[in-house]
Write a protein that holds these residues in place. Structure first.
Motif, PDB file in Angstrom:
ATOM      1  N   THR A 158       1.075  -1.436  -0.237  1.00 54.08           N
ATOM      2  CA  THR A 158      -0.053   0.121  -0.073  1.00 54.08           C
ATOM      3  C   THR A 158       0.749   1.581  -0.152  1.00 54.08           C
ATOM      4  O   THR A 158       2.035   0.972   0.232  1.00 54.08           O
ATOM      5  CB  THR A 158      -0.944  -0.064   1.538  1.00 54.08           C
ATOM      6  N   ASN A 159       0.464   2.588  -0.416  1.00 55.33           N
ATOM      7  CA  ASN A 159       1.545   3.465  -0.398  1.00 55.33           C
ATOM      8  C   ASN A 159       1.749   4.282   1.402  1.00 55.33           C
ATOM      9  O   ASN A 159       2.402   4.131   1.237  1.00 55.33           O
ATOM     10  CB  ASN A 159       0.315   4.831  -1.068  1.00 55.33           C
ATOM     11  N   TYR A 160       0.171   3.547   2.041  1.00 55.53           N
ATOM     12  CA  TYR A 160       1.283   3.893   3.266  1.00 55.53           C
ATOM     13  C   TYR A 160       2.176   3.248   3.874  1.00 55.53           C
ATOM     14  O   TYR A 160       3.117   3.326   4.674  1.00 55.53           O
ATOM     15  CB  TYR A 160       0.108   3.174   4.436  1.00 55.53           C
ATOM     16  N   MET A 161       1.736   1.694   3.111  1.00 55.44           N
ATOM     17  CA  MET A 161       3.451   1.427   3.702  1.00 55.44           C
ATOM     18  C   MET A 161       4.747   1.684   2.938  1.00 55.44           C
ATOM     19  O   MET A 161       5.937   1.556   3.632  1.00 55.44           O
ATOM     20  CB  MET A 161       3.775  -0.881   3.150  1.00 55.44           C
ATOM     21  N   VAL A 178       4.064   0.026  -5.147  1.00 61.85           N
ATOM     22  CA  VAL A 178       3.914  -0.624  -4.404  1.00 61.85           C
ATOM     23  C   VAL A 178       2.289  -0.842  -5.561  1.00 61.85           C
ATOM     24  O   VAL A 178       2.240  -0.833  -6.612  1.00 61.85           O
ATOM     25  CB  VAL A 178       2.409   0.946  -4.034  1.00 61.85           C
ATOM     26  N   ILE A 179       2.702  -1.998  -5.114  1.00 67.20           N
ATOM     27  CA  ILE A 179       1.265  -3.089  -5.722  1.00 67.20           C
ATOM     28  C   ILE A 179       0.624  -4.274  -4.273  1.00 67.20           C
ATOM     29  O   ILE A 179       1.115  -4.395  -3.155  1.00 67.20           O
ATOM     30  CB  ILE A 179       2.020  -5.051  -5.867  1.00 67.20           C
ATOM     31  N   TYR A 180      -0.670  -3.440  -4.793  1.00 67.30           N
ATOM     32  CA  TYR A 180      -1.681  -4.200  -3.545  1.00 67.30           C
ATOM     33  C   TYR A 180      -1.497  -5.903  -3.526  1.00 67.30           C
ATOM     34  O   TYR A 180      -1.405  -6.666  -4.757  1.00 67.30           O
ATOM     35  CB  TYR A 180      -2.701  -3.952  -4.073  1.00 67.30           C
ATOM     36  N   ASN A 181      -2.026  -5.837  -2.352  1.00 71.01           N
ATOM     37  CA  ASN A 181      -2.165  -7.834  -2.407  1.00 71.01           C
ATOM     38  C   ASN A 181      -3.810  -8.152  -2.899  1.00 71.01           C
ATOM     39  O   ASN A 181      -4.402  -7.157  -3.587  1.00 71.01           O
ATOM     40  CB  ASN A 181      -2.480  -8.256  -1.204  1.00 71.01           C
ATOM     41  N   GLY A 182      -3.800  -9.570  -3.609  1.00 72.72           N
ATOM     42  CA  GLY A 182      -5.273  -9.884  -4.027  1.00 72.72           C
ATOM     43  C   GLY A 182      -5.827 -11.084  -3.740  1.00 72.72           C
ATOM     44  O   GLY A 182      -4.392 -11.618  -1.862  1.00 72.72           O
ATOM     45  N   LEU A 183      -6.844 -11.220  -4.051  1.00 74.22           N
ATOM     46  CA  LEU A 183      -7.181 -13.034  -3.664  1.00 74.22           C
ATOM     47  C   LEU A 183      -7.078 -14.134  -4.925  1.00 74.22           C
ATOM     48  O   LEU A 183      -7.419 -13.171  -5.665  1.00 74.22           O
ATOM     49  CB  LEU A 183      -8.973 -12.801  -3.322  1.00 74.22           C
ATOM     50  N   THR A 323      -6.812   2.260  10.129  1.00 76.40           N
ATOM     51  CA  THR A 323      -5.838   2.422  10.328  1.00 76.40           C
ATOM     52  C   THR A 323      -4.656   1.789   9.054  1.00 76.40           C
ATOM     53  O   THR A 323      -5.041   1.358   8.269  1.00 76.40           O
ATOM     54  CB  THR A 323      -4.987   1.307  10.783  1.00 76.40           C
ATOM     55  N   GLY A 324      -3.576   2.425   8.974  1.00 74.73           N
ATOM     56  CA  GLY A 324      -1.965   0.685   7.599  1.00 74.73           C
ATOM     57  C   GLY A 324      -3.118   1.347   6.627  1.00 74.73           C
ATOM     58  O   GLY A 324      -3.768   2.365   5.901  1.00 74.73           O
TER      59      GLY A 324
END
Length: 400
Positions: A158-161, A178-183, A323-324
């Motif tokens: 995330t951008n937060y991270m 930044v590469i999001y997690n997925g499902l 948060t986060g």
């Protein structure tokens, strides 16, 4: 590319979200034509070598130790030894490492062969503890700083991270992607299949609640940072408004912390309204989610929050804290409800909004289903990861 990956967990060894992340990402990279050799830790009942969805998995034996950090050192020795043997057989293009736990193995490998390094930082010690306060935390933090320093590129979820890694690890922002997690499509399909499956939902529901009671649940590790105590603090407020027509189900392992949570529930006078299930297997969880009314993730620290995506897939309205990375995953009022972190009043209002408004619940479910497709599919995220690999293969400048 030929990619050598290092991760301390991979199914059936599941400790946190890292395991599922790795298991979902690499098969998609295989589909893009890459060859993945994943080195991970042995686990009872799983072979030392197998091919899983196209990923070549090597599970190495680790000399046991009662001290976790000694065990990690032993793991790194085993991983490095096995990796160097593989490098003698295959021409690898890049190393993809996951978190600080494999830092020493990566350093050993690149001392022998100057491979580019990509590291995914799933969480930081600074973030988990809201600062670095003791020698143990300083040790972990130093490993995190070391592996991000020697990596050509750093991936965060995330951008937060990205902000956190830049600040806490003094990492060059320009090399953080930044590469999001997925499902995974497999998990999405299993959740959908459970909803379509024919089974006695009434009998299952009776295990947890009376016919006129709503079911609100948390699923995940039972640790302080997950904020489960805030859900328990919010419970009396919710029960007062709903005339005691809610059951709270806490799903997950963490025996030591669960004792504290059970004591809290007793002290709040709501022990009879809270069920602690312990660990729940996926197949059972998918069925349970079909009878639940609301999923709640009141974390104090959460780099991403893949559990929110799992509730999206299961068609369960979701309430989270702000948060986060959670506000990047959940869109307030569109795909879920965002509440103030560490604020039981705000959390209670968010849960009540979901429980009391049927049309609102339906809109959250429909929007969340679309979000899964648009933003969180691993096939798209694998393409973004591939782009980072290509960037990392530019001429190497190594810092030790």
């Amino acid at each position: 590319m030929n990619i050598i990956a290092l991760a301390w967990e991979f199914p059936p060894r599941i400790i946190g979200g890292l395991s599922r992340h790795v298991a979902a990402l690499y098969p998609e990279l295989v589909k893009l034509g890459h060859k993945i050799h994943l080195i991970t830790v042995e686990v009872s009942g799983a072979p030392a070598y197998e091919v899983v969805d196209g990923v070549v998995v090597h599970r190495v034996a680790v000399e046991p130790s009662d001290d976790f950090f000694h065990w990690v050192a032993n793991m790194n020795k085993s991983m490095a030894k096995h990796a160097l043997q593989l490098i003698g057989e295959f021409a690898f293009d890049i190393i993809h490492a996951h978190d600080w736990l494999v830092t020493d193995a990566v350093i050993t490998i690149v001392e022998q062969l100057q491979l580019p390094i990509v590291v995914t930082i799933h969480a930081t010690e600074h973030g988990r503890w809201n600062g670095i306060h003791n020698d143990t935390q300083r040790f972990v933090n130093s490993k995190e700083m070391k592996i991000t320093a020697i990596a050509q590129n750093v991936i965060v979820c995330t951008n937060y991270m990205r902000d956190e890694v830049e600040r806490a690890l003094h990492c060059d922002r320009q090399k953080i992607s930044v590469i999001y997690n997925g499902l995974s499509q497999k998990r999405i399909e299993k959740a959908q299949q459970a909803r379509a499956q024919t089974f006695d939902r009434q009998a299952l529901r009776q295990k947890y609640a009376q016919p006129d009671e709503c079911i609100v649940y948390y699923v995940g590790r039972l640790t302080y940072e997950k904020g489960i105590f805030m859900l328990l603090n919010a419970a009396p407020k919710i029960l007062a408004v709903t005339q005691d027509k809610v059951k709270f189900v806490i799903i997950g392992s963490g025996e030591a912390y669960s004792i504290l949570l059970k004591r809290q529930a007793w002290d709040l006078g709501i022990y009879h309204k809270v069920i602690f299930t312990g660990f729940m297997a996926d197949e059972d969880l998918y069925k349970f989610q079909t009878i639940a009314d609301c999923a709640v993730f009141p974390s104090l620290y959460e780099p991403f929050g893949i559990v929110a995506l799992e509730s999206f897939a299961a068609a369960v309205p979701t309430v989270v804290s702000d948060t986060g990375g959670l506000p990047e995953v959940v869109r307030d009022g569109k795909t879920g409800v965002i509440t103030h972190t560490n604020d039981s009043e705000s959390l209670a209002r968010g849960i009540l909004k979901v429980l009391q408004d049927r049309e609102f619940r339906s809109s959250l479910i429909e929007n969340a289903k679309q979000e899964l497709h648009d933003r969180f599919t691993w096939s798209k995220l694998a393409q973004q990861t591939e782009a980072v690999y290509k960037k990392a293969c530019l001429p190497i400048t190594r810092v030790y």
